[in-house]
Motif scaffolding. Structure first.
Motif: not given
Length: 443
Positions: A319-342
Motif C-alpha cells: 500500500l502507498g505511493v510507489a509500493s511493491f507487491g506480489h500476488i498469486n505469482g505476479v509482481h506489481m508496483q504502484n504509481l510513483d507520483q503522489w498525485e497520480t497514485y492518490s
C-alpha cells in the motif's frame, strides 16, 4: 559461465548493486497490469501461501543524502491526513479482490520514509481503520521502522499498544558529525533516549540499523559505532553497505562533478571490511550472522518473518505511493507520483503502474538468489518446490564461486557461501540470472 565483471573489482561509487527481486525491475511493464496483475488479483489466493501487508509511509523530517526512496519532506498536516485516507481506501479495494478476501495477514511491515513521523493520534486512527477491514492480531510479526528523533515515550507506548513486535531503529551511525554530513535528522542523544524508552516498554524485538561507508566515516569512527551498538545490546543488528543509486543527492553531485562530497566516500573494499569487522565483533559478543546484512542475539527467539516469507515466495500487498507487491505469482508496483497514485485510488481503482508474471524457472531463480543472501540454501527445498536439482542446474555457477573463494561448501544437504562471498553477495547473484537478464538495466 556468466561473466561477473564487478564481483572482484572495487565497484564504482554510483549505481545499484542490491538485488531486491528477480527478474530485474526493468522487464516489468504497464501492459502487464491488465494482462497479469488484475487477472492474478481476480483469482482466489492459495491458502497455503502466507499473506503480508506493507504500508509505505513516505514522510521524513529531512531527505538523507543517500536516500533513493519515494519520500516527502514538505507535506502539511492536511496532506498527510489525505494520504492516510487513501491508504485505507486502497486496502478496502484490495480486500474486495478474490486473491485477498478472507485471507489472514501473517506479517505486517510499516516502512518508509519514516512511519514514526506520524503522530500517536494519526497512528492509532490508521491502524484502527486498517484492522477493521482485516485484523492482524494473529500475525507472526508486525515491524515498524523509526527515526530516533521522531520518538517520544508517549509515541513509543502507542506503537507498542498497536501490536508492533519488531521495532527497527534507523540509527545508521552514532557519530554526530557523520549523521550531519549525510543529512540525517537525528543525533546521538536521541538514539540513547529512544532506545532506553523502547527497551523499558518491552518490545519483543528491537533492531538497530547501521550503514557502513557513510560520508566521512573512518576506521576509528566505525569501530566506535560498533562498540556503542554492542553496549546497547539490541536483539538484532542490520548492517548495509552504503550504495548510491542514480537518484540520490550524493550520486547527483558525483555525476555532475560538483565536488561537494569529494574525499568523503570509502571504496567498496573498505565497506566490506567494516561489515566483516562488525560481524566478527558481534559474533564474539554471542550474536549469530543470519544473512549478508543481519546479526541476531538469539536465533531461537528472534526472526525476520517479513524477509524470510518473501524470500520463499509469500504474497504481499503493497500500500502507498510507489509500493511493491506480489500476488498469486505476479509482481506489481504502484504509481510513483503522489498525485497520480492518490487520484487512482479516489477513483476506485488500484493504483498499479507496472507488473510482471515470472515463469516457473524465473520464480525458482528468484527464490534461489534471495535465499543465498542468508549465506546458504537447501537443495531439498528447491527439489520439493520446483522439481529441480540446483546443484546440477547451476553447476557452472557453483564452480565459479568456488574458484573465486566465495563458496564454502556445495553438497546435497546444503550450499553455503564463504564469509567473503556473503559480504559481496549482491554482486555475485547476477551469475544465476538467465542470459538475457545479465546485461540489462536492473531498475
Amino acid at each position: 559461465m556468466n561473466p561477473e565483471p564487478i564481483a572482484l573489482a572495487d565497484q564504482t561509487d554510483v549505481g545499484s548493486y542490491f538485488v531486491a527481486t528477480y527478474p530485474p525491475f526493468s522487464v516489468w511493464s504497464e501492459d502487464a497490469v491488465d494482462r497479469d496483475a488484475k487477472t492474478a488479483l481476480a483469482a482466489p489466493g492459495d491458502p497455503a501461501v502466507p499473506l503480508g501487508l506493507y504500508l509505505h509511509i513516505p514522510f521524513c523530517r529531512k531527505r538523507c543524502h543517500f536516500c533513493y526512496f519515494r519520500v516527502y519532506t514538505d507535506k502539511n498536516a492536511n496532506e498527510i491526513a489525505d494520504y492516510l485516507d487513501v491508504l485505507v481506501r486502497e486496502w478496502e479495494l484490495y480486500s474486495q479482490r478474490a486473491a485477498i478476501a478472507g485471507r489472514p495477514l501473517r506479517f505486517v511491515y510499516f516502512g518508509g520514509g519514516t512511519p514514526s513521523f506520524l503522530s500517536s493520534l494519526q497512528l492509532e486512527g490508521l491502524v484502527q481503520r486498517l484492522s477493521a477491514i482485516t485484523s492482524w492480531k494473529d500475525a507472526e510479526e508486525v515491524t515498524f521502522e523509526c527515526e530516533p528523533g521522531t520518538l517520544s515515550e508517549t509515541k513509543l507506548a502507542t506503537i507498542r499498544r498497536l501490536g508492533v513486535t519488531r521495532l527497527s531503529l534507523g540509527v545508521e551511525h552514532f557519530d554526530d558529525q557523520i549523521l550531519e554530513l549525510n543529512g540525517r535528522a537525528h543525533r546521538s542523544p536521541e538514539i540513547g533516549r529512544s532506545y532506553a524508552s523502547a527497551r523499558a516498554l518491552g518490545f519483543p524485538q528491537i533492531n538497530i540499523d547501521l550503514i557502513a561507508g557513510m560520508l566521512g566515516d573512518s576506521d576509528e569512527k566505525w569501530r566506535a559505532c560498533v562498540e556503542k551498538t554492542l553496549e546497547l545490546s539490541p536483539d538484532s543488528v542490520t548492517i548495509y553497505q552504503m550504495e548510491l543509486p542514480f537518484n540520490t543527492t550524493i550520486s547527483g553531485d558525483l555525476l555532475k562533478g560538483a565536488g561537494r562530497f569529494n574525499g568523503m566516500l570509502s571504496p567498496w573494499a573498505t565497506r566490506r571490511r567494516w561489515v566483516a569487522e562488525a560481524f566478527d565483533a558481534l559474533e564474539r559478543a554471542g550474536y549469530h550472522i543470519g544473512s549478508a546484512y543481519t546479526a541476531v542475539k538469539d536465533p531461537s527467539r528472534i526472526q525476520f518473518v517479513y524477509r524470510d516469507r518473501l524470500w520463499q515466495g509469500a504474497d504481499l500487498v503493497g500500500l502507498g505511493v510507489a509500493s511493491f507487491g506480489h500476488i498469486n505469482g505476479v509482481h506489481m508496483q504502484n504509481l510513483d507520483q503522489w498525485e497520480t497514485y492518490s487520484a487512482a485510488v479516489r477513483q476506485g481503482g488500484l493504483p498499479l503502474s507496472r507488473a510482471y508474471r515470472p515463469s516457473h524457472e524465473e520464480r525458482m531463480i528468484r527464490e534461489l538468489v534471495l535465499q543465498l543472501k542468508t549465506g546458504s540454501i537447501r537443495p531439498d527445498y528447491f527439489r520439493a518446490k520446483y522439481q529441480v536439482n540446483v546443484l546440477d542446474r547451476f553447476r557452472e555457477q557453483w564452480a565459479s564461486l568456488e574458484a573465486d573463494g566465495f563458496l564454502r561448501k556445495a553438497d546435497p544437504d546444503r550450499v553455503a557461501l564463504s564469509r567473503p562471498g556473503l559480504l559481496r553477495v549482491d554482486s555475485l547473484l547476477r551469475r544465476f540470472f538467465l542470459p538475457h537478464h545479465t546485461a540489462i538495466r536492473y531498475t
